[in-house]
Write a protein that holds these residues in place. Structure first.
Motif, short mmCIF file in Angstrom:
data_model
loop_
_atom_site.label_atom_id
_atom_site.label_comp_id
_atom_site.label_asym_id
_atom_site.label_seq_id
_atom_site.Cartn_x
_atom_site.Cartn_y
_atom_site.Cartn_z
N ARG A 212 76.34 37.93 -30.04
CA ARG A 212 76.40 38.67 -31.30
C ARG A 212 76.55 37.70 -32.47
O ARG A 212 76.95 36.57 -32.30
N SER B 254 72.38 51.08 -30.93
CA SER B 254 72.73 51.49 -29.56
C SER B 254 72.02 52.76 -29.11
O SER B 254 71.89 53.02 -27.93
N TYR C 137 65.93 45.72 -36.25
CA TYR C 137 67.11 45.90 -35.39
C TYR C 137 67.06 47.26 -34.72
O TYR C 137 66.74 48.27 -35.35
N ARG D 169 69.01 42.75 -29.65
CA ARG D 169 68.47 43.94 -30.31
C ARG D 169 67.69 43.57 -31.58
O ARG D 169 67.23 44.46 -32.30
N GLN E 139 78.32 43.54 -37.30
CA GLN E 139 77.98 42.71 -36.14
C GLN E 139 76.63 43.16 -35.61
O GLN E 139 76.34 44.36 -35.55
N PHE E 140 75.81 42.19 -35.23
CA PHE E 140 74.49 42.48 -34.68
C PHE E 140 74.35 41.80 -33.33
O PHE E 140 74.76 40.65 -33.17
N TYR E 141 73.78 42.50 -32.37
CA TYR E 141 73.49 41.93 -31.06
C TYR E 141 72.15 41.21 -31.14
O TYR E 141 71.15 41.80 -31.56
N SER F 65 79.50 36.84 -26.82
CA SER F 65 78.64 37.83 -26.14
C SER F 65 77.32 38.09 -26.85
O SER F 65 76.90 39.25 -26.96
#
Length: 80
Positions: free
Chosen positions: A40, A21, A18, A58, A53-55, A38
């Protein structure tokens, strides 16, 4: 892989790389809970021992791991 682990949380967790930002890369082990808006997903981070929460954009190099093979807390490994 995420969906598999969500549907059978007693059997599976997911490990992945991961980038946060700020671009810091770590290896995480999580128990996914659900997809969010979005791009996530919400998961119990076994490294931090709390929901995070993880995007999806990423995350890379997903791997399913049997939950019986994981002991909390899991060390969060820096990749840089």
């Amino acid at each position: 892989m995420l969906r598999t682990a969500m549907l059978d949380a007693d059997e599976w967790v997911v490990e992945f790389e991961y980038s946060d930002s700020k671009g810091k890369r770590t290896r995480r082990t999580v128990s996914p809970i659900r997809f969010a808006a979005s791009g996530r997903f919400l998961a119990l981070c076994l490294c931090r021992e709390e929901p995070r929460q993880f995007y999806l954009n990423r995350c890379e190099n997903f791997r399913l791991i049997r939950s019986a093979d994981v002991m909390m807390p899991v060390e969060m490994t820096p990749l840089d």
